[in-house]
Motif scaffolding. Structure first.
Motif, PDB file in Angstrom:
ATOM      1  N   GLY A  63       0.777  -1.230   0.000  1.00 45.75           N
ATOM      2  CA  GLY A  63       0.000   0.000   0.000  1.00 45.75           C
ATOM      3  C   GLY A  63       0.807   1.278   0.000  1.00 45.75           C
ATOM      4  O   GLY A  63       0.231   2.377   0.036  1.00 45.75           O
ATOM      5  N   ALA A  64       2.138   1.216  -0.049  1.00 43.93           N
ATOM      6  CA  ALA A  64       2.951   2.430  -0.169  1.00 43.93           C
ATOM      7  C   ALA A  64       2.724   3.047  -1.547  1.00 43.93           C
ATOM      8  O   ALA A  64       2.613   2.336  -2.548  1.00 43.93           O
ATOM      9  CB  ALA A  64       4.419   2.114   0.031  1.00 43.93           C
ATOM     10  N   THR A  65       2.642   4.383  -1.603  1.00 42.80           N
ATOM     11  CA  THR A  65       2.342   5.050  -2.867  1.00 42.80           C
ATOM     12  C   THR A  65       3.326   6.194  -3.115  1.00 42.80           C
ATOM     13  O   THR A  65       3.858   6.795  -2.180  1.00 42.80           O
ATOM     14  CB  THR A  65       0.916   5.610  -2.890  1.00 42.80           C
ATOM     15  OG1 THR A  65       0.756   6.560  -1.832  1.00 42.80           O
ATOM     16  CG2 THR A  65      -0.110   4.492  -2.721  1.00 42.80           C
ATOM     17  N   PHE A  66       3.536   6.479  -4.421  1.00 35.95           N
ATOM     18  CA  PHE A  66       4.427   7.554  -4.847  1.00 35.95           C
ATOM     19  C   PHE A  66       3.664   8.509  -5.743  1.00 35.95           C
ATOM     20  O   PHE A  66       2.902   8.088  -6.608  1.00 35.95           O
ATOM     21  CB  PHE A  66       5.606   6.988  -5.647  1.00 35.95           C
ATOM     22  CG  PHE A  66       6.477   6.030  -4.890  1.00 35.95           C
ATOM     23  CD1 PHE A  66       7.520   6.499  -4.116  1.00 35.95           C
ATOM     24  CD2 PHE A  66       6.246   4.664  -4.955  1.00 35.95           C
ATOM     25  CE1 PHE A  66       8.331   5.615  -3.419  1.00 35.95           C
ATOM     26  CE2 PHE A  66       7.055   3.774  -4.272  1.00 35.95           C
ATOM     27  CZ  PHE A  66       8.102   4.261  -3.497  1.00 35.95           C
ATOM     28  N   GLY A  67       3.942   9.826  -5.602  1.00 35.51           N
ATOM     29  CA  GLY A  67       3.494  10.783  -6.593  1.00 35.51           C
ATOM     30  C   GLY A  67       4.382  10.725  -7.820  1.00 35.51           C
ATOM     31  O   GLY A  67       5.340   9.950  -7.905  1.00 35.51           O
ATOM     32  N   ALA A  68       4.090  11.584  -8.777  1.00 40.63           N
ATOM     33  CA  ALA A  68       4.858  11.634 -10.014  1.00 40.63           C
ATOM     34  C   ALA A  68       6.280  12.128  -9.759  1.00 40.63           C
ATOM     35  O   ALA A  68       6.539  12.901  -8.832  1.00 40.63           O
ATOM     36  CB  ALA A  68       4.158  12.565 -11.006  1.00 40.63           C
TER      37      ALA A  68
END
Length: 234
Positions: free
Chosen positions: A15-20
């Protein structure tokens, strides 16, 4: 540095997320649920979103923690360790080997220097600068535009762990907007450094410092007013 999909040795929790436009160094660990804003840079061996490890006698609160959140454009240097439950603002810089514990709130544009330790339940206002090897103890408040010089030590426990009543009395210093604290200063538990105050290098601060005053010495004493041309203009 590489986009996350190509970063060597990246360990990525569920569930870890990155922006652009995020770039990541080698051997980075990002724990579950961590949110990394767009344009961030995360250098080699950094650890993001780790859970705390507490002793049985720790004064830190227990309980579930929200995921770490890192604001857009923030740069995290090599070996930095950021805990779950904390929010880092946009355009911050966290130096090599810096640590930020759980339940901290870090404002936009904050600089946390090399080897700085920010303990749990601390709030740091926007555009504050904390220089190399400073120690910001648990339950501190630093307002906006504060300056902390290298090797400053803050404290929060007058009983130094000897009795259980310390749990109700632990309190870190409060450093008001625009205050400056010189190299090697020691701040005792619970004191307040007033807005725009200036604490000279090597001082031991045992009582509250009035706003707009220069204090020096051991124990610190008022020397004079801060000159008008050194005050913040906004």
């Amino acid at each position: 540095m590489w986009p996350p999909a190509g970063a060597p040795g990246l360990v990525l929790g569920d569930g870890a997320t990155f922006g652009a436009d995020v770039l990541v160094g080698a051997n980075v660990t990002i724990h579950e649920g961590t949110v990394v804003g767009e344009g961030c840079r995360i250098s080699d061996n950094a650890v993001l979103g780790k859970q705390p490890v507490l002793s049985a006698r720790s004064t830190a609160r227990r309980g579930d923690l929200e995921p770490l959140r890192v604001g857009a454009g923030t740069r995290i240097a090599a070996g930095a360790v950021l805990s779950a439950g904390t929010t880092i603002g946009a355009d911050c810089v966290l130096g090599d080997l810096a640590t930020v514990r759980e339940r901290c709130t870090i404002g936009d544009g904050v600089v946390i220097g090399r080897g700085v330790c920010v303990e749990n339940d601390t709030t740091i206002g926007a555009h504050t600068k904390i220089q190399t090897n400073a120690y910001i103890t648990a339950y501190c408040t630093l307002e906006e535009h504060v300056f902390i010089a290298p090797c400053v030590v803050t404290t929060n426990d007058n009983l130094m762990g000897r009795t259980e009543r310390r749990h109700a009395l632990v309190r870190g210093p409060t450093i008001r907007r625009g205050a400056r604290v010189g190299g090697g200063v020691t701040l005792l538990p619970g004191i307040e450094i007033g807005a725009e105050a200036f604490v000279g290098a090597g001082a031991v601060v045992t009582r509250d410092v009035p706003a707009g005053k220069v204090v020096v010495g051991v124990p610190a004493r008022v020397l004079r007013d801060v000159p008008a041309d050194e005050l913040l203009t906004d």
